[in-house]
Design a protein around this motif. Sequence first.
Motif, PDB file in Angstrom:
ATOM      1  N   UNK A  40      -1.457  -6.705  -7.407  1.00  0.00           N
ATOM      2  CA  UNK A  40      -0.391  -7.261  -8.220  1.00  0.00           C
ATOM      3  C   UNK A  40      -0.632  -7.099  -9.706  1.00  0.00           C
ATOM      4  N   UNK A  41      -1.839  -6.766 -10.091  1.00  0.00           N
ATOM      5  CA  UNK A  41      -2.170  -6.588 -11.509  1.00  0.00           C
ATOM      6  C   UNK A  41      -2.753  -5.210 -11.797  1.00  0.00           C
ATOM      7  N   UNK A  42      -3.374  -4.603 -10.805  1.00  0.00           N
ATOM      8  CA  UNK A  42      -3.978  -3.283 -10.990  1.00  0.00           C
ATOM      9  C   UNK A  42      -3.883  -2.508  -9.683  1.00  0.00           C
ATOM     10  N   UNK A  43      -4.301  -1.256  -9.747  1.00  0.00           N
ATOM     11  CA  UNK A  43      -4.206  -0.357  -8.606  1.00  0.00           C
ATOM     12  C   UNK A  43      -5.587   0.195  -8.276  1.00  0.00           C
ATOM     13  N   UNK A  44      -5.835   0.388  -6.991  1.00  0.00           N
ATOM     14  CA  UNK A  44      -7.094   0.962  -6.543  1.00  0.00           C
ATOM     15  C   UNK A  44      -6.799   2.144  -5.638  1.00  0.00           C
ATOM     16  N   UNK A  45      -7.386   3.289  -5.988  1.00  0.00           N
ATOM     17  CA  UNK A  45      -7.294   4.467  -5.145  1.00  0.00           C
ATOM     18  C   UNK A  45      -8.379   4.342  -4.090  1.00  0.00           C
ATOM     19  N   UNK A  46      -7.999   4.446  -2.827  1.00  0.00           N
ATOM     20  CA  UNK A  46      -8.944   4.316  -1.720  1.00  0.00           C
ATOM     21  C   UNK A  46      -8.814   5.526  -0.797  1.00  0.00           C
ATOM     22  N   UNK A  47      -9.874   5.767  -0.027  1.00  0.00           N
ATOM     23  CA  UNK A  47      -9.874   6.862   0.936  1.00  0.00           C
ATOM     24  C   UNK A  47     -10.400   6.356   2.266  1.00  0.00           C
ATOM     25  N   UNK A  48      -9.781   6.810   3.347  1.00  0.00           N
ATOM     26  CA  UNK A  48     -10.260   6.468   4.683  1.00  0.00           C
ATOM     27  C   UNK A  48     -11.670   7.027   4.862  1.00  0.00           C
ATOM     28  N   UNK A  49     -12.545   6.225   5.441  1.00  0.00           N
ATOM     29  CA  UNK A  49     -13.920   6.652   5.661  1.00  0.00           C
ATOM     30  C   UNK A  49     -14.461   5.954   6.901  1.00  0.00           C
TER      31      UNK A  49
ATOM     32  N   UNK B 236     -11.699   1.434   4.161  1.00  0.00           N
ATOM     33  CA  UNK B 236     -11.018   2.011   3.011  1.00  0.00           C
ATOM     34  C   UNK B 236     -12.042   2.035   1.877  1.00  0.00           C
ATOM     35  N   UNK B 237     -12.578   3.206   1.569  1.00  0.00           N
ATOM     36  CA  UNK B 237     -13.587   3.351   0.527  1.00  0.00           C
ATOM     37  C   UNK B 237     -12.912   3.377  -0.845  1.00  0.00           C
ATOM     38  N   UNK B 238     -13.342   2.492  -1.747  1.00  0.00           N
ATOM     39  CA  UNK B 238     -12.766   2.439  -3.082  1.00  0.00           C
ATOM     40  C   UNK B 238     -13.236   3.640  -3.881  1.00  0.00           C
TER      41      UNK B 238
ATOM     42  N   UNK C 238      -6.690  14.395  -9.075  1.00  0.00           N
ATOM     43  CA  UNK C 238      -8.024  14.891  -9.414  1.00  0.00           C
ATOM     44  C   UNK C 238      -8.924  14.960  -8.176  1.00  0.00           C
ATOM     45  N   UNK C 239      -8.869  13.935  -7.345  1.00  0.00           N
ATOM     46  CA  UNK C 239      -9.700  13.905  -6.133  1.00  0.00           C
ATOM     47  C   UNK C 239      -9.319  15.003  -5.152  1.00  0.00           C
ATOM     48  N   UNK C 240      -8.014  15.202  -4.957  1.00  0.00           N
ATOM     49  CA  UNK C 240      -7.556  16.232  -4.019  1.00  0.00           C
ATOM     50  C   UNK C 240      -8.012  17.609  -4.498  1.00  0.00           C
TER      51      UNK C 240
ATOM     52  N   UNK D  50       0.838  -1.166   0.000  1.00  0.00           N
ATOM     53  CA  UNK D  50       0.000   0.000   0.000  1.00  0.00           C
ATOM     54  C   UNK D  50       0.893   1.241   0.000  1.00  0.00           C
ATOM     55  N   UNK D  51       0.467   2.245  -0.754  1.00  0.00           N
ATOM     56  CA  UNK D  51       1.142   3.537  -0.773  1.00  0.00           C
ATOM     57  C   UNK D  51       0.244   4.512  -0.019  1.00  0.00           C
ATOM     58  N   UNK D  52       0.739   5.031   1.099  1.00  0.00           N
ATOM     59  CA  UNK D  52      -0.030   5.998   1.879  1.00  0.00           C
ATOM     60  C   UNK D  52       0.222   7.386   1.329  1.00  0.00           C
ATOM     61  N   UNK D  53      -0.851   8.060   0.972  1.00  0.00           N
ATOM     62  CA  UNK D  53      -0.788   9.415   0.456  1.00  0.00           C
ATOM     63  C   UNK D  53      -1.345  10.367   1.508  1.00  0.00           C
ATOM     64  N   UNK D  54      -1.380  11.642   1.207  1.00  0.00           N
ATOM     65  CA  UNK D  54      -1.944  12.628   2.138  1.00  0.00           C
ATOM     66  C   UNK D  54      -3.457  12.655   2.020  1.00  0.00           C
TER      67      UNK D  54
END
Length: 86
Positions: free
Chosen positions: A14-23, A36-38, A54-56, A1-5
């Motif tokens: 391992x095959x794709x990426x999902x952007x998630x947000x704490x909720x 972790x909301x997808x 874009x989300x930020x 997991x990559x933790x962002x701000x």
Amino acid sequence: MINLKNGYSIVSDGKSYTLVQDAIQKSKDGSETEIKKQISFHSTLSSALQGYSNCVMADLVANVDLDLKQVKQAINELKEELKAYE
């Protein structure tokens, strides 16, 4: 997991990426659970980081009144943040 701000992270299967947000998820009985909301699915890390960007910006514009100079400054700060992941 990559933790962002701003409560965002990128997870991978391992095959794709999902952007998630704490909720917080509230159940019918009133209890709360942290989740972790997808937000979006991506085939590349670069695309996931663009989705984060874009989300930020959308969050910022939705929550704060800005003039064009402030928007430009926010974009530049976000670009600097994203450089750390390149």
